[in-house]
Design a protein around this motif. Structure first.
Motif, PDB file in Angstrom:
ATOM      1  N   THR A  95       0.841  -1.205   0.000  1.00  0.00           N
ATOM      2  CA  THR A  95       0.000   0.000   0.000  1.00  0.00           C
ATOM      3  C   THR A  95       0.870   1.247   0.000  1.00  0.00           C
ATOM      4  O   THR A  95       0.611   2.211  -0.730  1.00  0.00           O
ATOM      5  CB  THR A  95      -0.923   0.017   1.235  1.00  0.00           C
ATOM      6  N   ASN A  96       1.943   1.210   0.792  1.00  0.00           N
ATOM      7  CA  ASN A  96       2.852   2.352   0.883  1.00  0.00           C
ATOM      8  C   ASN A  96       3.534   2.625  -0.459  1.00  0.00           C
ATOM      9  O   ASN A  96       3.802   3.775  -0.813  1.00  0.00           O
ATOM     10  CB  ASN A  96       3.901   2.093   1.961  1.00  0.00           C
ATOM     11  N   ALA A  97       3.799   1.570  -1.223  1.00  0.00           N
ATOM     12  CA  ALA A  97       4.433   1.736  -2.537  1.00  0.00           C
ATOM     13  C   ALA A  97       3.487   2.413  -3.527  1.00  0.00           C
ATOM     14  O   ALA A  97       3.931   3.122  -4.433  1.00  0.00           O
ATOM     15  CB  ALA A  97       4.885   0.381  -3.071  1.00  0.00           C
ATOM     16  N   LEU A  98       2.184   2.190  -3.342  1.00  0.00           N
ATOM     17  CA  LEU A  98       1.193   2.741  -4.265  1.00  0.00           C
ATOM     18  C   LEU A  98       0.637   4.079  -3.792  1.00  0.00           C
ATOM     19  O   LEU A  98       0.373   4.978  -4.595  1.00  0.00           O
ATOM     20  CB  LEU A  98       0.042   1.742  -4.448  1.00  0.00           C
ATOM     21  N   ILE A  99       0.407   4.197  -2.491  1.00  0.00           N
ATOM     22  CA  ILE A  99      -0.106   5.432  -1.898  1.00  0.00           C
ATOM     23  C   ILE A  99       0.838   5.786  -0.754  1.00  0.00           C
ATOM     24  O   ILE A  99       0.777   5.183   0.315  1.00  0.00           O
ATOM     25  CB  ILE A  99      -1.542   5.263  -1.349  1.00  0.00           C
ATOM     26  N   ARG A 100       1.702   6.742  -0.974  1.00  0.00           N
ATOM     27  CA  ARG A 100       2.753   7.033   0.001  1.00  0.00           C
ATOM     28  C   ARG A 100       2.164   7.398   1.356  1.00  0.00           C
ATOM     29  O   ARG A 100       1.306   8.287   1.467  1.00  0.00           O
ATOM     30  CB  ARG A 100       3.618   8.185  -0.509  1.00  0.00           C
ATOM     31  N   GLN A 101       2.618   6.689   2.402  1.00  0.00           N
ATOM     32  CA  GLN A 101       2.120   6.914   3.756  1.00  0.00           C
ATOM     33  C   GLN A 101       3.073   7.834   4.525  1.00  0.00           C
ATOM     34  O   GLN A 101       4.289   7.787   4.337  1.00  0.00           O
ATOM     35  CB  GLN A 101       1.991   5.585   4.505  1.00  0.00           C
ATOM     36  N   SER A 102       2.522   8.667   5.397  1.00  0.00           N
ATOM     37  CA  SER A 102       3.343   9.504   6.280  1.00  0.00           C
ATOM     38  C   SER A 102       2.727   9.509   7.666  1.00  0.00           C
ATOM     39  O   SER A 102       1.533   9.238   7.833  1.00  0.00           O
ATOM     40  CB  SER A 102       3.436  10.936   5.749  1.00  0.00           C
ATOM     41  N   ILE A 108      -5.704  -7.631  -4.057  1.00  0.00           N
ATOM     42  CA  ILE A 108      -5.329  -8.263  -5.321  1.00  0.00           C
ATOM     43  C   ILE A 108      -4.933  -7.200  -6.340  1.00  0.00           C
ATOM     44  O   ILE A 108      -3.929  -7.323  -7.043  1.00  0.00           O
ATOM     45  CB  ILE A 108      -6.492  -9.125  -5.873  1.00  0.00           C
ATOM     46  N   SER A 109      -5.714  -6.134  -6.434  1.00  0.00           N
ATOM     47  CA  SER A 109      -5.421  -5.061  -7.390  1.00  0.00           C
ATOM     48  C   SER A 109      -5.898  -3.728  -6.826  1.00  0.00           C
ATOM     49  O   SER A 109      -6.669  -3.684  -5.867  1.00  0.00           O
ATOM     50  CB  SER A 109      -6.093  -5.333  -8.736  1.00  0.00           C
ATOM     51  N   MET A 110      -5.433  -2.646  -7.467  1.00  0.00           N
ATOM     52  CA  MET A 110      -5.853  -1.320  -7.043  1.00  0.00           C
ATOM     53  C   MET A 110      -6.105  -0.437  -8.259  1.00  0.00           C
ATOM     54  O   MET A 110      -5.281  -0.381  -9.171  1.00  0.00           O
ATOM     55  CB  MET A 110      -4.811  -0.651  -6.157  1.00  0.00           C
ATOM     56  N   GLU A 111      -7.273   0.232  -8.261  1.00  0.00           N
ATOM     57  CA  GLU A 111      -7.624   1.186  -9.312  1.00  0.00           C
ATOM     58  C   GLU A 111      -7.160   2.573  -8.878  1.00  0.00           C
ATOM     59  O   GLU A 111      -7.649   3.119  -7.890  1.00  0.00           O
ATOM     60  CB  GLU A 111      -9.133   1.177  -9.554  1.00  0.00           C
ATOM     61  N   GLN A 165      -4.608  -2.060 -11.556  1.00  0.00           N
ATOM     62  CA  GLN A 165      -3.352  -2.786 -11.707  1.00  0.00           C
ATOM     63  C   GLN A 165      -3.180  -3.791 -10.577  1.00  0.00           C
ATOM     64  O   GLN A 165      -3.623  -3.567  -9.454  1.00  0.00           O
ATOM     65  CB  GLN A 165      -2.179  -1.795 -11.672  1.00  0.00           C
ATOM     66  N   LEU A 166      -2.505  -4.903 -10.888  1.00  0.00           N
ATOM     67  CA  LEU A 166      -2.241  -5.898  -9.855  1.00  0.00           C
ATOM     68  C   LEU A 166      -1.394  -5.287  -8.745  1.00  0.00           C
ATOM     69  O   LEU A 166      -0.497  -4.477  -8.994  1.00  0.00           O
ATOM     70  CB  LEU A 166      -1.525  -7.110 -10.449  1.00  0.00           C
ATOM     71  N   PHE A 167      -1.701  -5.669  -7.517  1.00  0.00           N
ATOM     72  CA  PHE A 167      -0.981  -5.195  -6.339  1.00  0.00           C
ATOM     73  C   PHE A 167       0.452  -5.727  -6.380  1.00  0.00           C
ATOM     74  O   PHE A 167       0.697  -6.826  -6.899  1.00  0.00           O
ATOM     75  CB  PHE A 167      -1.711  -5.699  -5.086  1.00  0.00           C
ATOM     76  N   PRO A 168       1.428  -4.980  -5.851  1.00  0.00           N
ATOM     77  CA  PRO A 168       2.826  -5.445  -5.871  1.00  0.00           C
ATOM     78  C   PRO A 168       2.988  -6.847  -5.285  1.00  0.00           C
ATOM     79  O   PRO A 168       2.504  -7.137  -4.193  1.00  0.00           O
ATOM     80  CB  PRO A 168       3.540  -4.400  -4.993  1.00  0.00           C
ATOM     81  N   GLY A 169       3.655  -7.719  -6.037  1.00  0.00           N
ATOM     82  CA  GLY A 169       3.921  -9.077  -5.576  1.00  0.00           C
ATOM     83  C   GLY A 169       2.821 -10.086  -5.852  1.00  0.00           C
ATOM     84  O   GLY A 169       2.976 -11.273  -5.566  1.00  0.00           O
ATOM     85  N   VAL A 170       1.696  -9.613  -6.417  1.00  0.00           N
ATOM     86  CA  VAL A 170       0.546 -10.491  -6.646  1.00  0.00           C
ATOM     87  C   VAL A 170       0.566 -11.026  -8.082  1.00  0.00           C
ATOM     88  O   VAL A 170       0.776 -10.287  -9.035  1.00  0.00           O
ATOM     89  CB  VAL A 170      -0.781  -9.747  -6.393  1.00  0.00           C
ATOM     90  N   GLU A 171       0.324 -12.320  -8.210  1.00  0.00           N
ATOM     91  CA  GLU A 171       0.197 -12.967  -9.524  1.00  0.00           C
ATOM     92  C   GLU A 171      -1.211 -13.526  -9.649  1.00  0.00           C
ATOM     93  O   GLU A 171      -1.705 -14.202  -8.740  1.00  0.00           O
ATOM     94  CB  GLU A 171       1.219 -14.088  -9.674  1.00  0.00           C
ATOM     95  N   VAL A 172      -1.860 -13.255 -10.773  1.00  0.00           N
ATOM     96  CA  VAL A 172      -3.222 -13.743 -11.017  1.00  0.00           C
ATOM     97  C   VAL A 172      -3.227 -14.692 -12.209  1.00  0.00           C
ATOM     98  O   VAL A 172      -2.594 -14.421 -13.239  1.00  0.00           O
ATOM     99  CB  VAL A 172      -4.196 -12.569 -11.262  1.00  0.00           C
ATOM    100  N   VAL A 173      -3.934 -15.795 -12.059  1.00  0.00           N
ATOM    101  CA  VAL A 173      -4.152 -16.750 -13.142  1.00  0.00           C
ATOM    102  C   VAL A 173      -5.654 -16.851 -13.374  1.00  0.00           C
ATOM    103  O   VAL A 173      -6.429 -16.937 -12.409  1.00  0.00           O
ATOM    104  CB  VAL A 173      -3.573 -18.139 -12.786  1.00  0.00           C
ATOM    105  N   ILE A 174      -6.084 -16.815 -14.626  1.00  0.00           N
ATOM    106  CA  ILE A 174      -7.501 -16.981 -14.963  1.00  0.00           C
ATOM    107  C   ILE A 174      -7.745 -18.448 -15.295  1.00  0.00           C
ATOM    108  O   ILE A 174      -7.220 -18.978 -16.278  1.00  0.00           O
ATOM    109  CB  ILE A 174      -7.913 -16.084 -16.153  1.00  0.00           C
ATOM    110  N   ASP A 175      -8.514 -19.106 -14.450  1.00  0.00           N
ATOM    111  CA  ASP A 175      -8.767 -20.536 -14.596  1.00  0.00           C
ATOM    112  C   ASP A 175      -9.919 -20.798 -15.558  1.00  0.00           C
ATOM    113  O   ASP A 175     -10.983 -20.178 -15.450  1.00  0.00           O
ATOM    114  CB  ASP A 175      -9.092 -21.140 -13.218  1.00  0.00           C
ATOM    115  N   GLN A 176      -9.693 -21.706 -16.499  1.00  0.00           N
ATOM    116  CA  GLN A 176     -10.704 -22.126 -17.473  1.00  0.00           C
ATOM    117  C   GLN A 176     -11.395 -20.928 -18.138  1.00  0.00           C
ATOM    118  O   GLN A 176     -12.618 -20.782 -18.063  1.00  0.00           O
ATOM    119  CB  GLN A 176     -11.747 -23.034 -16.816  1.00  0.00           C
TER     120      GLN A 176
END
Length: 466
Positions: free
Chosen positions: A153-160, A276-279, A292-303
């Motif tokens: 979250t801090n990487a996407l929305i800088r926290q202080s 999982i992701s953040m708009e 976009q996918l959240f840092p470190g997250v991998e998504v696979v679409i099954d079937q």
């Protein structure tokens, strides 16, 4: 997590950690209260301790003390019925309920004989959801999974550390606990609310600098409706982080109209996966986008089907440590979580099409409720809508729309609705039945249950539902 909170106590002991009404608790005072209770809890043999949670400061401190004492905290709704609480107690071997820190030692069972979660682990707490069957279902959350989520979250929305953060859901919910722990992790100030009210929310926006509000879409809807009725514009700079369900386009537009300086972020995830992701788009994102996918997250679409839509599966260090099973001791992060949600990948971006179970099978053709809802919510005549499958002997399911009209004098006929849809949707699709209601019932967490709504229609003996 508690070590990081200790660090903030050491760096800035006099900074406000929690605001509860008129009471301001500094990091130094919070540390002292948590330590005092943790010492009592550390002397109790039980590992698993249920912590009834309402939006009260005393209960937040109990929760933090349980984590400090290396207990397995089980936050539960303080308003649970006796049976509801018993249903959760029955899932553990020898649990204890923390109602009063001063008398808990007297209630501790002696002798104590249980190896449940006795081995050292990174387990922080066990939360409970209602589950798909309506029975409480325990999910296990580790310290590291949330710490990685905080840092993402801090990487996407800088926290202080000069930020103020608030949440309005009951404190036993995953989102509320997450907000509390992330706020303290970054040395910020957490503002506690007794319950949700638009008056309270608007007041905080006007009075609080550097404010971040964690809200669910129904709360955002209530906010813009209130501002619309009052013809009021909030010009303050503040941030909303929306989570729990997809925010519809109409509400987004109104929010930007009545709150022109708001920064809106929309997270997609669950109790099991965390984020999982953040708009991050400030404005109107593309249809079905959850960012976009959240840092470190991998998504696979099954079937996936021909359009690339299938079940979202998540491989992530943020995943939970599995569901609780009575007597179990082993705790490990689940490598891959099947979400039960339908989605589609476009590079590093994710699109969301609703719950897999909500997909409507009309005569062998699959339809997604969100397809209809996002178009119909653009109509001024429609205040709220839920599209769901109605059991049908011939088609298997027909498509029903439960609608709250903005003005009953402007209600549309079924033909008018379908004529509009034919001009908007990319494929031929129509609503079979319209059910007009005064309001759409929400669950305690602000979400809508299509299954419950269908049950209510059946209970009222709507002919096409029976």
């Amino acid at each position: 997590m508690m070590k990081r909170i200790d660090d903030w106590h050491a760096k800035n002991a006099m900074q406000t950690a929690i605001i509860d009404g008129k009471e301001l608790v500094t990091y130094k005072q919070l540390e002292e209260r948590v330590q005092d209770r943790a010492k009592i809890l550390a002397g109790i043999p039980q590992k698993v301790i249920l912590a009834p949670m309402s939006n009260a400061l005393d209960q937040l401190i109990n929760f933090l003390a349980l984590i400090r004492a290396n207990k397995v905290a089980v936050p539960v709704n303080a308003g649970h019925s006796d049976q509801g609480l018993q249903d959760i107690l029955n899932q553990f071997e020898d649990p204890l309920v923390l109602t009063d820190i001063h008398t808990i030692s007297e209630k501790a069972a002696v002798p104590f004989d249980s190896a449940e979660y006795a081995s050292p682990s990174d387990l922080a707490f066990i939360g409970f959801t209602s589950g798909t069957t309506g029975q409480p279902k325990g999910y296990r959350r580790t310290h590291q999974s949330w710490i990685k989520s905080f840092e993402g979250t801090n990487a996407l929305i800088r926290q202080s550390c000069n930020q103020n953060t608030t949440v309005f859901g009951s404190m036993h919910y995953s989102l509320s606990l997450y907000t509390l722990m992330q706020t303290l992790y970054f040395g910020q100030t957490f503002i506690l609310n007794p319950h949700f009210s638009t008056k309270r929310l608007i007041g905080l926006v006007k009075q609080t600098e550097s404010l971040t509000c964690y809200l669910v879409p129904t709360m955002i809807h209530a906010l813009v409706s209130k501002l619309e009725v009052q013809n009021e514009v909030l010009t303050e700079n503040y941030t909303i982080i929306s989570s729990g369900a997809k925010l519809n386009v109409d509400i987004r537009r109104k929010l930007y109209h009545y709150c022109p300086n708001v920064q809106l972020y929309e997270f997609y995830g669950s109790s099991e996966t965390s984020y999982i992701s953040m708009e991050t788009v400030q404005g109107i994102p593309s249809d079905n986008s959850v960012g976009q996918l959240f840092p470190g997250v991998e998504v696979v679409i099954d079937q996936p089907n021909a359009e690339g839509i299938g079940e979202i599966q998540v491989r992530s260090p943020l995943n939970f440590a599995g569901y609780h099973r009575k007597g179990e001791d082993c705790v490990a992060t689940v490598a891959c979580v099947s979400t039960g949600d339908l989605g589609k990948l476009a590079g590093n971006s994710l699109e969301y099409y609703g719950r897999k179970d909500d997909c409507i099978n009309r005569g062998g053709e699959k339809f997604y409720p969100l397809e209809f809802e996002r178009h119909l919510l653009k109509l001024e005549a429609v205040a709220e809508i839920v599209v769901l499958g109605i059991p049908d002997a011939h088609y298997n399911e027909k498509i029903g729309a439960v609608i709250v009209w903005s003005d009953h004098n402007q209600a549309m006929s079924l033909d008018e609705v379908n004529t509009y849809l034919s001009s908007q949707m990319s494929r031929l699709a129509k609503i079979d039945h319209i059910f007009v209601v005064q309001g759409i019932p929400k669950q305690n967490n602000g979400k809508i249950s299509r299954k419950q709504l269908l049950h209510e229609l059946a209970k009222e003996r709507v002919p096409s539902v029976i």
